[in-house]
Design a protein around this motif. Structure first.
Motif, PDB file in Angstrom:
ATOM      1  N   VAL A  29       0.832  -1.203   0.000  1.00 41.08           N
ATOM      2  CA  VAL A  29       0.000   0.000   0.000  1.00 41.08           C
ATOM      3  C   VAL A  29       0.868   1.255   0.000  1.00 41.08           C
ATOM      4  N   GLY A  30       1.925   1.264   0.794  1.00 37.79           N
ATOM      5  CA  GLY A  30       2.774   2.449   0.862  1.00 37.79           C
ATOM      6  C   GLY A  30       3.356   2.824  -0.482  1.00 37.79           C
ATOM      7  N   MET A  31       3.797   1.839  -1.248  1.00 39.31           N
ATOM      8  CA  MET A  31       4.349   2.114  -2.568  1.00 39.31           C
ATOM      9  C   MET A  31       3.247   2.540  -3.531  1.00 39.31           C
ATOM     10  N   ARG A  32       2.097   1.896  -3.444  1.00 42.21           N
ATOM     11  CA  ARG A  32       0.985   2.271  -4.328  1.00 42.21           C
ATOM     12  C   ARG A  32       0.552   3.714  -4.074  1.00 42.21           C
ATOM     13  N   GLU A  33       0.611   4.161  -2.820  1.00 46.91           N
ATOM     14  CA  GLU A  33       0.217   5.533  -2.510  1.00 46.91           C
ATOM     15  C   GLU A  33       1.151   6.547  -3.173  1.00 46.91           C
ATOM     16  N   GLN A  34       2.431   6.177  -3.335  1.00 49.70           N
ATOM     17  CA  GLN A  34       3.366   7.082  -3.997  1.00 49.70           C
ATOM     18  C   GLN A  34       3.018   7.293  -5.463  1.00 49.70           C
ATOM     19  N   TYR A  35       2.284   6.345  -6.045  1.00 51.90           N
ATOM     20  CA  TYR A  35       1.957   6.424  -7.469  1.00 51.90           C
ATOM     21  C   TYR A  35       0.459   6.626  -7.693  1.00 51.90           C
ATOM     22  N   GLY A  36      -0.187   7.248  -6.723  1.00 52.55           N
ATOM     23  CA  GLY A  36      -1.618   7.504  -6.831  1.00 52.55           C
ATOM     24  C   GLY A  36      -1.972   8.928  -7.178  1.00 52.55           C
ATOM     25  N   ARG A  37      -0.956   9.774  -7.277  1.00 54.52           N
ATOM     26  CA  ARG A  37      -1.191  11.171  -7.666  1.00 54.52           C
ATOM     27  C   ARG A  37       0.137  11.772  -8.097  1.00 54.52           C
ATOM     28  N   GLY A  38       0.067  12.842  -8.875  1.00 55.49           N
ATOM     29  CA  GLY A  38       1.269  13.583  -9.221  1.00 55.49           C
ATOM     30  C   GLY A  38       1.363  14.820  -8.354  1.00 55.49           C
ATOM     31  N   GLU A  39       2.199  15.760  -8.764  1.00 59.97           N
ATOM     32  CA  GLU A  39       2.278  17.023  -8.046  1.00 59.97           C
ATOM     33  C   GLU A  39       1.027  17.859  -8.339  1.00 59.97           C
ATOM     34  N   ILE A  65       0.931  -9.213 -20.410  1.00 55.37           N
ATOM     35  CA  ILE A  65       0.227  -9.828 -19.272  1.00 55.37           C
ATOM     36  C   ILE A  65      -1.013  -9.032 -18.920  1.00 55.37           C
ATOM     37  N   CYS A  66      -0.862  -7.708 -18.824  1.00 51.41           N
ATOM     38  CA  CYS A  66      -2.012  -6.870 -18.466  1.00 51.41           C
ATOM     39  C   CYS A  66      -3.108  -6.960 -19.521  1.00 51.41           C
ATOM     40  N   SER A  67      -2.718  -6.962 -20.785  1.00 51.87           N
ATOM     41  CA  SER A  67      -3.702  -7.046 -21.855  1.00 51.87           C
ATOM     42  C   SER A  67      -4.465  -8.363 -21.799  1.00 51.87           C
ATOM     43  N   ALA A  68      -3.745  -9.438 -21.549  1.00 50.65           N
ATOM     44  CA  ALA A  68      -4.395 -10.750 -21.491  1.00 50.65           C
ATOM     45  C   ALA A  68      -5.422 -10.840 -20.385  1.00 50.65           C
ATOM     46  N   HIS A  69      -5.251 -10.070 -19.331  1.00 47.90           N
ATOM     47  CA  HIS A  69      -6.150 -10.139 -18.180  1.00 47.90           C
ATOM     48  C   HIS A  69      -7.031  -8.888 -18.041  1.00 47.90           C
ATOM     49  N   GLY A  70      -6.983  -7.980 -19.028  1.00 41.68           N
ATOM     50  CA  GLY A  70      -7.845  -6.799 -18.995  1.00 41.68           C
ATOM     51  C   GLY A  70      -7.516  -5.826 -17.882  1.00 41.68           C
ATOM     52  N   ILE A  71      -6.219  -5.653 -17.608  1.00 41.05           N
ATOM     53  CA  ILE A  71      -5.782  -4.806 -16.493  1.00 41.05           C
ATOM     54  C   ILE A  71      -5.293  -3.469 -17.033  1.00 41.05           C
ATOM     55  N   ALA A  72      -5.737  -2.386 -16.408  1.00 44.33           N
ATOM     56  CA  ALA A  72      -5.321  -1.045 -16.818  1.00 44.33           C
ATOM     57  C   ALA A  72      -3.832  -0.839 -16.573  1.00 44.33           C
ATOM     58  N   MET A  73      -3.205  -0.029 -17.430  1.00 45.57           N
ATOM     59  CA  MET A  73      -1.794   0.304 -17.315  1.00 45.57           C
ATOM     60  C   MET A  73      -1.631   1.815 -17.229  1.00 45.57           C
ATOM     61  N   VAL A  74      -0.908   2.289 -16.214  1.00 42.24           N
ATOM     62  CA  VAL A  74      -0.724   3.722 -15.987  1.00 42.24           C
ATOM     63  C   VAL A  74       0.773   4.025 -15.947  1.00 42.24           C
ATOM     64  N   PRO A  75       1.367   4.491 -17.052  1.00 44.49           N
ATOM     65  CA  PRO A  75       2.802   4.765 -17.061  1.00 44.49           C
ATOM     66  C   PRO A  75       3.144   6.036 -16.298  1.00 44.49           C
ATOM     67  N   HIS A  85      -2.203  12.979 -14.291  1.00 45.94           N
ATOM     68  CA  HIS A  85      -1.887  12.006 -15.337  1.00 45.94           C
ATOM     69  C   HIS A  85      -1.565  10.624 -14.783  1.00 45.94           C
ATOM     70  N   ILE A  86      -0.901  10.564 -13.617  1.00 45.54           N
ATOM     71  CA  ILE A  86      -0.442   9.264 -13.123  1.00 45.54           C
ATOM     72  C   ILE A  86      -1.345   8.697 -12.042  1.00 45.54           C
ATOM     73  N   ALA A  87      -2.450   9.380 -11.728  1.00 44.85           N
ATOM     74  CA  ALA A  87      -3.431   8.802 -10.818  1.00 44.85           C
ATOM     75  C   ALA A  87      -4.099   7.611 -11.506  1.00 44.85           C
ATOM     76  N   ALA A  88      -4.629   6.708 -10.707  1.00 43.63           N
ATOM     77  CA  ALA A  88      -5.203   5.467 -11.259  1.00 43.63           C
ATOM     78  C   ALA A  88      -6.658   5.310 -10.828  1.00 43.63           C
ATOM     79  N   PRO A  89      -7.577   6.094 -11.384  1.00 46.01           N
ATOM     80  CA  PRO A  89      -8.979   6.007 -10.968  1.00 46.01           C
ATOM     81  C   PRO A  89      -9.628   4.673 -11.294  1.00 46.01           C
ATOM     82  N   HIS A  90      -9.042   3.909 -12.216  1.00 53.56           N
ATOM     83  CA  HIS A  90      -9.559   2.589 -12.560  1.00 53.56           C
ATOM     84  C   HIS A  90      -8.646   1.476 -12.040  1.00 53.56           C
ATOM     85  N   ILE A 423      -3.947  17.554 -20.420  1.00 61.07           N
ATOM     86  CA  ILE A 423      -5.348  17.445 -20.024  1.00 61.07           C
ATOM     87  C   ILE A 423      -5.504  16.587 -18.767  1.00 61.07           C
ATOM     88  N   GLY A 424      -4.958  15.371 -18.780  1.00 58.50           N
ATOM     89  CA  GLY A 424      -5.062  14.491 -17.611  1.00 58.50           C
ATOM     90  C   GLY A 424      -6.492  14.264 -17.185  1.00 58.50           C
TER      91      GLY A 424
END
Length: 463
Positions: A29-39, A65-75, A85-90, A423-424
């Protein structure tokens, strides 16, 4: 693999990603929180996992792998984006490219090179310096080149050197199903087929993942001189910029700071500038050319009420001034302790710049907001840094209303809702207003063809 796999990520793809990447794949969770929003983005949208590839092939395998399982990708890269831009609402997998940080090729004679997406602009220029070369695009933050390509970044040097769009010769892109494609080439022009490079530049990760960027490079100028000038009012400063551009004076950088931002920079960067509107300028060329450019700028500034025009070719003094400009965000944060800073931007034709800046300054003051104005005004792009109390919903609402009116005014004169932020998530409702239903429908059609399952950074750009 960590044990706390998020609900939206099944064990099968998580296991496959863990086998591929080892400890460079995590669901903590701690690492995921770092990639849940930008500045400068207020909302936290956690991805279900974070992956740290080190090669284009690994990115391809992640996408497969993500495509095969229908998983969203957020670079993502350095995380300096400003519009969510880097938040992951899905949910899905955040694919951070910062470990892909190699400069792969530099061709001195042809002034081009290839970098991996995770190379930062400062790291690239450090590597190029001994070759007598540099890469000029400078958005302020030490962003990654892949992120700068994906958001079509601009910055302080754009008035002379253009934006990322004009300085990218080609890309390596991983498509949603893992297919790797290469666009562009080393030739400085080509009439062969569709310009796929321009399609992916500025696509904000919604069409594919940029893993390598071929860049235009430039020789370090013989002389670099910086100048500052003080104005009694906003109108004089902006009018000077307009005249510089219209007369074709080859200024490399021209930055505007209003009196509020100068006060903030004085406090944060320990400067003693008069607390009035300022222009920061930079000139590149031979000693004679930079002196002539500075003289022309000084003459125009005096004609618009400018005073105390000072210029220097001292590297130390020049770096001190530009560091203060680059720290404008942090200075704005310190201006109102406890506040969060929401950074906005619009871009207008240069002939409308004065009216646009004056109108938003009056609107800010009328609404009792703390909000410095800064801008890469040589190309009509400026920013308002709204310092907002996170516990004051009314203040946030007033800031949003001021920003909406700023955008409406920009679009009404043929400008843009964003000169460089993209836009983001934050500006999706302005896209149709700016481009029209037909153009946005065409954009959606391209997205549907290249990413029919909406796996690439879903929720961005389009409502």
């Amino acid at each position: 693999m960590d044990v706390d796999v998020a609900d939206r990520l099944d064990h099968a793809p998580a296991d496959a990603l863990a086998r591929l990447l080892g400890d460079r794949f995590t669901t903590r969770v701690g690492m995921r929180e770092q990639y849940g929003r930008g500045e400068s983005y207020p909302h936290l949208h956690l991805p279900d996992a974070v992956a740290f590839p080190m090669t284009t092939q690994e990115v391809s395998e992640i996408a497969r792998i993500c495509s095969a399982h229908g998983i969203a990708m957020v670079p993502s890269g350095a995380g300096t984006s400003l519009e969510g831009h880097i938040a992951a609402p899905h949910g899905g997998v955040a694919i951070n490219l910062s470990k892909m940080d190699r400069v792969l090729e530099v061709h001195d004679g042809d002034l081009d090179g290839i970098v991996e997406a995770g190379v930062t602009r400062e790291a690239l220029n450090h590597e190029l310096r001994d070759r007598g070369l540099f890469f000029p695009i400078d958005p302020g933050a030490n962003a990654t080149l892949g992120g700068m390509a994906a958001t079509r970044a601009s910055g302080t040097n754009a008035v002379r050197y253009g934006t990322m769009a004009t300085n990218i010769l080609g890309l390596t892109v991983v498509q949603p199903d893992g297919t790797i494609i290469h666009t562009g080439g080393r030739a400085r022009k080509s009439a062969a087929g569709y310009d796929l490079t321009r399609l992916y530049v500025g696509s904000e990760g919604t069409l594919g993942i940029i893993t390598q960027v071929r860049l235009r490079l430039y020789g370090i100028p013989e002389t670099i001189a910086a100048a500052t000038c003080v104005f009694d009012d906003l109108a004089g400063a902006v009018a000077t910029v307009t005249e510089l551009v219209q007369l074709g004076v080859p200024v490399a950088r021209v930055e505007f700071l209003d009196d509020v931002q100068v006060r903030a920079c004085n406090a944060w960067s320990h400067l003693d500038l008069p607390e009035k509107p300022h222009l920061f300028l930079e000139f590149h060329g031979s000693p004679t050319a930079t002196a002539e450019q500075a003289d022309m700028a000084a003459m125009l500034a005096r004609g618009n009420g400018g005073s105390d025009f000072q210029w220097t070719s001292s590297t130390e003094e020049r770096n001190r001034l530009w560091k203060a400009r680059h720290n404008a965000y942090f200075a704005a944060v310190a201006l109102k302790p406890g506040a969060g800073v929401w950074t906005s931007d619009v871009c207008v034709p240069v002939s409308h710049l004065s009216d646009a800046v004056l109108a938003v300054r009056q609107d800010i003051d009328a609404n009792g907001l703390t909000a410095p104005i800064v801008g890469h005004v040589g190309d009509g792009n400026f920013h308002v840094l709204f310092a907002i109390d996170p516990d004051d919903a009314g203040e946030r609402e007033r800031a949003e209303q001021v920003y909406e009116r700023m955008i409406d005014r920009a679009i009404s004169v043929g400008g843009s809702c964003t000169g460089e932020h993209g836009i983001g998530l934050m500006k999706r409702h302005h896209l149709v207003h700016e481009h029209g239903e037909g153009a946005v429908a065409t954009m959606r059609a391209i997205k549907q063809v290249l990413d029919p399952r909406n796996l690439m950074n879903p929720g961005k750009i389009f409502l």
